[in-house]
Design an enzyme around this catalytic site. Structure first.
Site, PDB file in Angstrom:
ATOM      1  N   HIS A  70       0.819  -1.211   0.000  1.00  0.00           N
ATOM      2  CA  HIS A  70       0.000   0.000   0.000  1.00  0.00           C
ATOM      3  C   HIS A  70       0.857   1.267   0.000  1.00  0.00           C
ATOM      4  O   HIS A  70       2.050   1.250   0.319  1.00  0.00           O
ATOM      5  CB  HIS A  70      -0.922   0.013   1.222  1.00  0.00           C
ATOM      6  CG  HIS A  70      -0.174   0.062   2.522  1.00  0.00           C
ATOM      7  ND1 HIS A  70       0.397   1.217   3.015  1.00  0.00           N
ATOM      8  CD2 HIS A  70       0.120  -0.900   3.419  1.00  0.00           C
ATOM      9  CE1 HIS A  70       0.995   0.972   4.164  1.00  0.00           C
ATOM     10  NE2 HIS A  70       0.842  -0.324   4.428  1.00  0.00           N
TER      11      HIS A  70
ATOM     12  N   GLU B  20      -2.161  -7.338   7.217  1.00  0.00           N
ATOM     13  CA  GLU B  20      -0.872  -7.286   7.892  1.00  0.00           C
ATOM     14  C   GLU B  20      -0.900  -8.186   9.120  1.00  0.00           C
ATOM     15  O   GLU B  20      -1.965  -8.612   9.588  1.00  0.00           O
ATOM     16  CB  GLU B  20      -0.577  -5.833   8.278  1.00  0.00           C
ATOM     17  CG  GLU B  20       0.749  -5.582   8.963  1.00  0.00           C
ATOM     18  CD  GLU B  20       1.951  -6.067   8.167  1.00  0.00           C
ATOM     19  OE1 GLU B  20       2.234  -7.280   8.220  1.00  0.00           O
ATOM     20  OE2 GLU B  20       2.598  -5.235   7.517  1.00  0.00           O
TER      21      GLU B  20
END
Length: 225
Positions: free
Chosen positions: A12, A85
């Protein structure tokens, strides 16, 4: 039939917590202005890649990045929580220095990449690695002979690099995990292989931050998960 899947694995764009070296983990932190710009540059850069599908972590910073990828490719997003994550439990929301001050012994185990270590309330490193690799393989197996994008996080990128290069989970990291970088892999039933890593040409010299406060380690010291 060609069973090889071409993968663009993308971290990201930048967040305010990346800049602050603050552990994000599975907290839902959005992109900052730089991260949104990076995402738009990324979307334009891969518009002609011939993607067949775009998968993303459901966390905002990955999803916002993936939205730009999807616009560039003309594809909808497929959200997959397996691309999140690493859950970092009590470490989440803290800086490296704060973690070391509050839990010095745990911080040492984390920095040494102890495979059996997980912060209180978080994921053990080996379990996180297996989740990432299994998720990416499951997705890739659904697209034999096609090209897909996986938009996720620094820790996920690190796991995929290790899987593709057969680097041990405890080995110090020497590769970049830049925000909005393009990482190219192939997947076949035999596993992952590396094609190219950390392509940031589309960012034209903009800072591509390499913090693992995304939340899997301690920067270029080599402790990303």
């Amino acid at each position: 039939m060609n069973q090889t899947t071409r993968i663009l694995a993308i971290r990201h764009g930048e967040t305010a917590w990346n800049v602050d070296t603050r552990i994000q983990g599975q907290l839902d932190i959005p992109l900052n202005a730089t991260g949104r710009w990076q995402a738009e540059q990324l979307g334009r850069a891969i518009a002609d890649e011939g993607l067949d599908a775009v998968y993303t972590s459901d966390l905002a910073r990955a999803r916002e990045t993936a939205e730009a990828v999807g616009r560039g490719a003309g594809l909808p997003l497929v959200l997959d929580t397996g691309l999140r994550e690493r859950a970092f439990g009590v470490f989440q929301g803290l800086t490296f220095a704060e973690i070391e001050a509050q839990w010095p012994e745990a911080a040492v185990r984390w920095r040494k990449r102890d495979p059996s270590f997980g912060p209180d309330g978080g994921e053990v490193l080996t379990e996180f690695y297996q989740r990432c690799v299994d998720t990416a393989a499951r997705i890739a197996a659904a697209h034999p002979g096609q090209s897909i994008a996986l938009v996720a996080h620094g820790g996920v990128m690190d796991c995929l690099y290790r899987a593709a290069t057969r680097v041990d989970l405890q080995a110090p990291r020497s590769w970049l995990l830049g925000n909005a970088s393009i990482n190219r892999l192939l997947w076949s039933p035999e596993g992952f292989s590396l094609v190219g890593w950390s392509d940031t040409q589309h960012l034209d010299g903009a800072v591509a931050r390499d913090e693992t406060n995304d939340a899997s380690g301690a920067g270029r010291v080599g402790h990303a998960a």
